[in-house]
Design a protein around this motif. Structure first.
Motif, PDB file in Angstrom:
ATOM      1  N   ALA A  64       0.616  -1.334  -0.306  1.00 55.92           N
ATOM      2  CA  ALA A  64       0.174   0.123  -0.123  1.00 55.92           C
ATOM      3  C   ALA A  64       1.006   1.156  -0.209  1.00 55.92           C
ATOM      4  CB  ALA A  64      -0.416   0.360   1.306  1.00 55.92           C
ATOM      5  N   ASP A  65       1.858   0.977   1.005  1.00 47.98           N
ATOM      6  CA  ASP A  65       2.987   1.602   0.973  1.00 47.98           C
ATOM      7  C   ASP A  65       3.963   2.600  -0.272  1.00 47.98           C
ATOM      8  OD1 ASP A  65       4.396   4.586   1.640  1.00 47.98           O
ATOM      9  OD2 ASP A  65       5.759   3.518   2.234  1.00 47.98           O
ATOM     10  N   ALA A  66       3.561   1.269  -1.366  1.00 50.07           N
ATOM     11  CA  ALA A  66       4.657   1.675  -2.254  1.00 50.07           C
ATOM     12  C   ALA A  66       3.814   2.257  -3.661  1.00 50.07           C
ATOM     13  CB  ALA A  66       5.338   0.038  -2.630  1.00 50.07           C
ATOM     14  N   ARG A  67       2.280   1.345  -3.463  1.00 49.70           N
ATOM     15  CA  ARG A  67       1.706   2.270  -4.607  1.00 49.70           C
ATOM     16  C   ARG A  67       0.874   3.702  -4.014  1.00 49.70           C
ATOM     17  NH1 ARG A  67      -1.052  -2.661  -3.683  1.00 49.70           N
ATOM     18  NH2 ARG A  67      -2.429  -2.259  -2.197  1.00 49.70           N
ATOM     19  N   THR A  68       0.951   4.690  -3.338  1.00 52.01           N
ATOM     20  CA  THR A  68       1.158   5.672  -2.376  1.00 52.01           C
ATOM     21  C   THR A  68       1.791   7.070  -3.294  1.00 52.01           C
ATOM     22  OG1 THR A  68      -0.424   7.834  -0.763  1.00 52.01           O
ATOM     23  CG2 THR A  68       1.700   5.768  -0.762  1.00 52.01           C
ATOM     24  N   SER A  69       1.575   7.505  -3.747  1.00 51.96           N
ATOM     25  CA  SER A  69       2.556   9.157  -4.802  1.00 51.96           C
ATOM     26  C   SER A  69       2.470   9.831  -3.800  1.00 51.96           C
ATOM     27  CB  SER A  69       1.552   8.845  -6.101  1.00 51.96           C
ATOM     28  OG  SER A  69       0.630  10.181  -5.753  1.00 51.96           O
ATOM     29  N   ARG A  70       1.478   9.758  -2.477  1.00 56.39           N
ATOM     30  CA  ARG A  70       1.853  11.054  -1.792  1.00 56.39           C
ATOM     31  C   ARG A  70       2.887  11.633  -0.821  1.00 56.39           C
ATOM     32  NH1 ARG A  70      -0.409  12.387   3.355  1.00 56.39           N
ATOM     33  NH2 ARG A  70      -0.848  15.011   3.209  1.00 56.39           N
ATOM     34  N   GLN A  71       3.432  12.174  -0.851  1.00 54.04           N
ATOM     35  CA  GLN A  71       5.077  12.799   0.201  1.00 54.04           C
ATOM     36  C   GLN A  71       4.185  13.171   0.887  1.00 54.04           C
ATOM     37  OE1 GLN A  71       7.037  10.806  -1.790  1.00 54.04           O
ATOM     38  NE2 GLN A  71       5.739  10.937  -3.598  1.00 54.04           N
ATOM     39  N   THR A  72       4.691  13.554   2.456  1.00 56.42           N
ATOM     40  CA  THR A  72       4.639  13.737   3.636  1.00 56.42           C
ATOM     41  C   THR A  72       5.920  13.918   4.089  1.00 56.42           C
ATOM     42  OG1 THR A  72       3.469  13.988   5.856  1.00 56.42           O
ATOM     43  CG2 THR A  72       4.740  11.382   4.859  1.00 56.42           C
ATOM     44  N   ASP A  73       6.055  15.422   4.969  1.00 50.38           N
ATOM     45  CA  ASP A  73       7.082  14.907   5.873  1.00 50.38           C
ATOM     46  C   ASP A  73       6.485  14.395   7.637  1.00 50.38           C
ATOM     47  OD1 ASP A  73       9.124  16.482   4.961  1.00 50.38           O
ATOM     48  OD2 ASP A  73       8.107  18.535   4.983  1.00 50.38           O
ATOM     49  N   SER A  74       5.519  14.314   7.663  1.00 50.11           N
ATOM     50  CA  SER A  74       5.116  14.120   9.207  1.00 50.11           C
ATOM     51  C   SER A  74       5.697  12.881   9.648  1.00 50.11           C
ATOM     52  CB  SER A  74       3.722  14.068   9.634  1.00 50.11           C
ATOM     53  OG  SER A  74       3.292  13.304   8.545  1.00 50.11           O
ATOM     54  N   GLY A  75       6.837  12.304  10.731  1.00 48.36           N
ATOM     55  CA  GLY A  75       7.506  11.420  11.210  1.00 48.36           C
ATOM     56  C   GLY A  75       8.765  11.186  10.108  1.00 48.36           C
ATOM     57  N   SER A  76       8.799  10.975   9.056  1.00 52.11           N
ATOM     58  CA  SER A  76       9.512  10.379   7.940  1.00 52.11           C
ATOM     59  C   SER A  76      11.119  11.460   7.885  1.00 52.11           C
ATOM     60  CB  SER A  76       8.299  10.255   6.853  1.00 52.11           C
ATOM     61  OG  SER A  76       7.942  11.771   5.985  1.00 52.11           O
ATOM     62  N   SER A  77      10.736  12.970   7.565  1.00 51.46           N
ATOM     63  CA  SER A  77      11.327  13.631   6.911  1.00 51.46           C
ATOM     64  C   SER A  77      13.463  13.185   8.153  1.00 51.46           C
ATOM     65  CB  SER A  77      11.916  14.987   7.360  1.00 51.46           C
ATOM     66  OG  SER A  77      10.992  15.904   6.990  1.00 51.46           O
ATOM     67  N   PRO A  78      14.174  13.230   7.660  1.00 55.31           N
ATOM     68  CA  PRO A  78      15.828  13.529   8.246  1.00 55.31           C
ATOM     69  C   PRO A  78      15.968  14.477   9.224  1.00 55.31           C
ATOM     70  CG  PRO A  78      15.681  12.986   5.879  1.00 55.31           C
ATOM     71  CD  PRO A  78      14.682  13.162   6.539  1.00 55.31           C
ATOM     72  N   LYS A  79      16.960  13.757  10.375  1.00 55.74           N
ATOM     73  CA  LYS A  79      16.606  14.478  11.291  1.00 55.74           C
ATOM     74  C   LYS A  79      17.321  16.094  10.296  1.00 55.74           C
ATOM     75  CE  LYS A  79      16.681  11.473  15.409  1.00 55.74           C
ATOM     76  NZ  LYS A  79      17.139  10.421  16.139  1.00 55.74           N
ATOM     77  N   THR A  80      16.726  16.942  11.458  1.00 56.61           N
ATOM     78  CA  THR A  80      17.847  17.800  11.481  1.00 56.61           C
ATOM     79  C   THR A  80      19.274  17.834  11.195  1.00 56.61           C
ATOM     80  OG1 THR A  80      16.285  20.086  12.449  1.00 56.61           O
ATOM     81  CG2 THR A  80      18.693  20.576  11.653  1.00 56.61           C
ATOM     82  N   SER A  81      19.999  17.071  12.434  1.00 58.35           N
ATOM     83  CA  SER A  81      21.579  17.175  12.263  1.00 58.35           C
ATOM     84  C   SER A  81      22.049  16.308  11.321  1.00 58.35           C
ATOM     85  CB  SER A  81      22.016  16.639  14.072  1.00 58.35           C
ATOM     86  OG  SER A  81      21.345  14.778  13.977  1.00 58.35           O
ATOM     87  N   GLN A  82      20.725  15.109  10.468  1.00 57.80           N
ATOM     88  CA  GLN A  82      21.601  14.350   9.169  1.00 57.80           C
ATOM     89  C   GLN A  82      21.715  14.765   7.560  1.00 57.80           C
ATOM     90  OE1 GLN A  82      18.728  10.715   9.118  1.00 57.80           O
ATOM     91  NE2 GLN A  82      19.624  10.384  11.230  1.00 57.80           N
ATOM     92  N   LEU A  83      20.528  15.847   8.004  1.00 58.83           N
ATOM     93  CA  LEU A  83      20.222  16.654   6.843  1.00 58.83           C
ATOM     94  C   LEU A  83      21.356  17.193   6.454  1.00 58.83           C
ATOM     95  CD1 LEU A  83      18.619  17.000   4.324  1.00 58.83           C
ATOM     96  CD2 LEU A  83      17.573  18.906   5.432  1.00 58.83           C
ATOM     97  N   THR A  84      22.078  18.302   8.013  1.00 65.70           N
ATOM     98  CA  THR A  84      22.940  19.417   8.066  1.00 65.70           C
ATOM     99  C   THR A  84      24.384  18.294   7.387  1.00 65.70           C
ATOM    100  OG1 THR A  84      21.906  20.089   9.727  1.00 65.70           O
ATOM    101  CG2 THR A  84      24.890  20.515   9.365  1.00 65.70           C
ATOM    102  N   GLY A  85      24.769  17.391   8.037  1.00 64.77           N
ATOM    103  CA  GLY A  85      25.514  16.611   7.687  1.00 64.77           C
ATOM    104  C   GLY A  85      25.968  16.267   6.304  1.00 64.77           C
ATOM    105  N   MET A  86      25.216  15.718   5.361  1.00 64.51           N
ATOM    106  CA  MET A  86      24.634  15.760   4.012  1.00 64.51           C
ATOM    107  C   MET A  86      25.119  17.144   3.418  1.00 64.51           C
ATOM    108  SD  MET A  86      21.618  13.454   3.210  1.00 64.51           S
ATOM    109  CE  MET A  86      20.972  12.265   4.988  1.00 64.51           C
ATOM    110  N   THR A  87      24.728  18.249   3.541  1.00 67.80           N
ATOM    111  CA  THR A  87      24.080  19.175   2.889  1.00 67.80           C
ATOM    112  C   THR A  87      25.847  19.767   2.703  1.00 67.80           C
ATOM    113  OG1 THR A  87      23.922  20.598   4.887  1.00 67.80           O
ATOM    114  CG2 THR A  87      21.989  20.432   3.135  1.00 67.80           C
ATOM    115  N   GLU A  88      26.579  19.360   4.268  1.00 74.19           N
ATOM    116  CA  GLU A  88      27.935  19.970   4.065  1.00 74.19           C
ATOM    117  C   GLU A  88      29.255  19.164   3.219  1.00 74.19           C
ATOM    118  OE1 GLU A  88      29.144  19.512   8.206  1.00 74.19           O
ATOM    119  OE2 GLU A  88      27.712  20.880   8.943  1.00 74.19           O
ATOM    120  N   ILE A  89      28.414  18.021   2.969  1.00 71.49           N
ATOM    121  CA  ILE A  89      29.704  16.887   2.195  1.00 71.49           C
ATOM    122  C   ILE A  89      29.489  16.734   0.751  1.00 71.49           C
ATOM    123  CG2 ILE A  89      29.040  15.140   0.757  1.00 71.49           C
ATOM    124  CD1 ILE A  89      28.377  13.358   3.261  1.00 71.49           C
ATOM    125  N   LEU A  90      28.036  18.077   0.516  1.00 74.36           N
ATOM    126  CA  LEU A  90      27.787  18.749  -0.765  1.00 74.36           C
ATOM    127  C   LEU A  90      28.979  19.876  -0.863  1.00 74.36           C
ATOM    128  CD1 LEU A  90      23.911  18.443  -1.395  1.00 74.36           C
ATOM    129  CD2 LEU A  90      25.508  17.245  -2.158  1.00 74.36           C
TER     130      LEU A  90
END
Length: 235
Positions: A104-130
């Protein structure tokens, strides 16, 4: 420990030979896969071998500047940590919870932020790499799936693309890797696998997060739904 490019190239050959991985390019021209000097590579996720195989098929001169994002709960200790960080130059992140990966999850195309976004610290580490000029290998589903389906994407791919709008976002479809090392297994089972490197994407000026993630996911879904590669296809 500094790992030489000669060693990396030899290891790449060993990995691709053992996995049967075969990189192919998108398009009717039959050209070789194109790897930009810097990119955000994203792929479907069905095996612990995913980032290893994708890294292995890249040109040797780019490998030292490609940073796979790997789960610390699997790669974060002992020998596996040494291999991930010293050889593959992986950036380890801590996942709070695995997201459910159902049909069911694979079929849906709706994207959401709630409870599933990477933690801010994780994303910060990735942006620093870029920002340092290196490339990323990420898996926007956030957890491994069955291999023939693609779950909804987390918001991180969109945020990284917006953070570095000049860096191409390169879709990569991984086929049959889940059959080589299924969940719960530790010994790979040889299968012919395929790595399809698609044309790069960019976030359009007026494109929303949901629209971009849906478009990015659709590239992988379309490829996985195409004619499957057979065991006897070795060309």
């Amino acid at each position: 420990m500094k790992v030489s490019n000669v060693f990396r190239r030899g290891l790449s050959g060993l990995i691709t030979t053992a996995s049967g991985a075969r990189p192919t390019a998108e398009g009717a021209d039959g050209g070789e896969p194109q790897f930009p000097p810097q990119a955000i590579y994203y792929a479907n996720h069905s095996s612990h071998l995913d980032f290893v195989t994708l890294w292995a098929i890249m040109p040797a001169e780019l490998q030292p500047r490609v940073r796979p994002i790997a789960a610390a709960d699997y790669w974060g200790s002992g020998l596996k940590k040494s291999i991930a960080t010293r050889i593959f130059n992986a950036h380890l992140v801590h996942r709070s919870n695995d997201r459910p990966h159902t049909r069911a999850d694979a079929r849906t195309s709706r994207q959401t932020d709630s409870g599933s976004s990477p933690k801010t610290s994780q994303l910060t580490g990735m942006t620093e790499i870029l920002d340092a000029g290196d490339s990323l290998i990420i898996f926007p589903e956030g957890t491994r799936g069955p291999g023939d389906e693609v779950a909804t994407f987390q918001a991180g791919l969109y945020r990284l693309a917006c953070h570095a709008p000049d860096v191409p976002v390169v879709p990569v479809t991984l086929k049959n890797l889940g059959r080589m090392l299924p969940k719960g297994e530790i010994i790979p089972v040889p299968h012919l696998s395929q790595v399809v490197v698609h044309k790069p994407l960019h976030v359009e000026p007026t494109e929303s997060q949901e629209d971009f993630l849906t478009r990015a996911r659709a590239v992988l879904v379309h490829e996985l739904q195409s004619k499957p590669q057979t065991e006897g296809d070795t060309e």
